[in-house]
Design a protein around this motif. Structure first.
Motif, short mmCIF file in Angstrom:
data_model
loop_
_atom_site.label_atom_id
_atom_site.label_comp_id
_atom_site.label_asym_id
_atom_site.label_seq_id
_atom_site.Cartn_x
_atom_site.Cartn_y
_atom_site.Cartn_z
N GLU A 117 0.81 -1.21 0.00
CA GLU A 117 0.00 0.00 0.00
C GLU A 117 0.84 1.27 0.00
O GLU A 117 0.32 2.36 -0.24
CB GLU A 117 -0.96 0.02 1.20
N VAL A 118 2.16 1.16 0.26
CA VAL A 118 2.99 2.36 0.28
C VAL A 118 3.71 2.58 -1.05
O VAL A 118 4.43 3.57 -1.20
CB VAL A 118 4.04 2.30 1.42
N LEU A 119 3.51 1.71 -2.01
CA LEU A 119 4.20 1.88 -3.29
C LEU A 119 3.93 3.22 -3.97
O LEU A 119 4.84 3.79 -4.58
CB LEU A 119 3.85 0.71 -4.23
N PRO A 120 2.68 3.76 -3.90
CA PRO A 120 2.47 5.09 -4.51
C PRO A 120 3.36 6.18 -3.94
O PRO A 120 3.53 7.23 -4.56
CB PRO A 120 0.99 5.36 -4.22
N GLU A 121 3.93 5.95 -2.75
CA GLU A 121 4.80 6.96 -2.14
C GLU A 121 6.03 7.24 -3.01
O GLU A 121 6.51 8.37 -3.08
CB GLU A 121 5.24 6.46 -0.77
N PHE A 122 6.52 6.22 -3.69
CA PHE A 122 7.69 6.41 -4.54
C PHE A 122 7.36 7.27 -5.76
O PHE A 122 8.18 8.06 -6.21
CB PHE A 122 8.26 5.05 -4.96
#
Length: 375
Positions: free
Chosen positions: A26-31
């Motif tokens: 769920e944190v992949l969009p952070e990149f």
């Protein structure tokens, strides 16, 4: 920039979800948000350096692309690399390292904010909005450490992100968070809905980007105050004092109470006046909502499901029977709660009274009674 892939700084993700092996998906969009931030800062640097040019060169944005090439152990250490690009005709020598320069500008800004000196005056204004969006998925106990152990080291957390919003005079704060409440309206054709927040009772407007969540929202839709309480993982717009203003997108929806708990409350809601042989007051929606709030607290505290009954006076009673004693809880129509723990072997009784809003204190009282008799 050359045609070889090369590392782009270093990250170390710590705390919370990052103490387990692997990178939460769920944190992949952070990149992607970080990539956009670097590009915006680089644009600001370029425009300041070339004041006579109103625009960056064609192909500026597409000349920079990050790849997540590896995730190492040690909390979570993602390895970012700059994808190889042939941009020799795009930049002159002064600008050849502009994206690396932008990376360091971001870290200097984070360090300055963390030390109490605020956003540096030379930070590109055009990048402030993207700066505030980066880190949206960070939870309160999580940090990103950049270039750890070097002079360029900087730390990023949710508290620093809030300072960015305050100092950039952004009155709204975008964050991914879990909220509980009720779906009270749905306009599937418009991609909107209304949501009543459990904590405050406030109804806020919501939006969703994916049609996949429509069936979930429709499943839990109820315009009455007895709509089932759901947990929603969502992108929220908050005020700086953490009041939810709007739901910008829905990531996931699921019921909070186990189905047999919520079904029992629905059964109590359906009781008509005189349900007990001609007597017995109807259990109001307000009392049922208070009972549900208590059950939600019990679920969080790991308290087992009680037996649930209506009372003749229009209240709700919870019971936890044990071989040595019993714990009873009464949710009364006046908004008060009584917890009674009594022994089956002697005269030890304990009665405590609360306002129903004292959820944690009530749970502690129930746990204390269970500790006396459950063994």
């Amino acid at each position: 920039m050359g045609t070889e892939a090369r590392s782009f700084g270093s990250w170390h993700l710590k705390g919370g979800r990052y103490e387990q092996r692997g990178l939460p998906v769920e944190v992949l969009p952070e990149f992607a948000r970080y990539e956009r931030l670097v590009i915006d800062v680089a644009k600001g640097i370029y425009k300041r350096r070339h004041a006579m040019r109103q625009r960056v060169p064609r192909g500026f944005t597409s000349s920079f692309s990050l790849r997540l090439s590896e995730v190492r152990r040690g909390s979570v250490i993602p390895v970012l690399e700059v994808a190889p690009q042939d941009s020799s005709t795009l930049f002159d020598d002064d600008d050849s390292g502009i994206f690396e320069e932008a990376r360091l500008v971001i870290q200097r800004a984070l360090k300055s904010i963390g030390e109490g000196d605020g956003i540096p005056g030379d930070f590109p204004v055009n990048a402030l909005r993207e700066f505030s969006r980066f880190g949206r998925s960070l939870q309160a106990n999580e940090t990103i450490e950049f270039d750890e152990g070097t002079p360029q080291a900087a730390s990023y957390s949710q508290s620093i992100r809030r300072l960015i919003h305050e100092q950039a005079r952004l009155d709204k704060f975008e964050i991914e968070a879990l909220i509980t409440g009720q779906v009270t309206a749905l306009h599937a054709d418009k991609g909107t809905f209304e949501f009543r927040l459990s904590r405050s009772g406030k109804v806020v407007n919501g939006h969703f980007q994916s049609d996949d969540v429509v069936s979930d929202l429709k499943q839990y839709l109820d315009r009455s105050s007895m709509a089932p309480t759901v947990a929603m993982n969502a992108v929220l717009i908050q005020s700086m004092d953490e009041e939810v203003i709007e739901i910008q997108d829905v990531l996931a929806v699921e019921p909070v109470l186990p189905s047999e708990w919520s079904e029992r409350l629905s059964e109590l809601q359906s009781l008509e006046p005189g349900w007990l042989g001609g007597v017995g007051l109807q259990v109001t929606r307000r009392v049922l909502r208070e009972a549900e709030s208590l059950l939600l607290e019990f679920l969080d505290e790991g308290i087992e499901r009680p037996y649930i009954y209506p009372t003749e006076e229009g209240g709700v009673q919870f019971e936890w029977p044990f071989s040595a004693g019993e714990v009873n809880l009464l949710v009364l129509p006046d908004g008060s709660v009584e917890v009674l723990a009594f022994s089956k072997t002697d005269e030890r009784d304990r009665l405590e009274k609360f306002d129903w809003r004292q959820l944690h204190e009530i749970a502690v009282s129930v746990l204390g009674g269970m500790a006396d008799y459950a063994g």
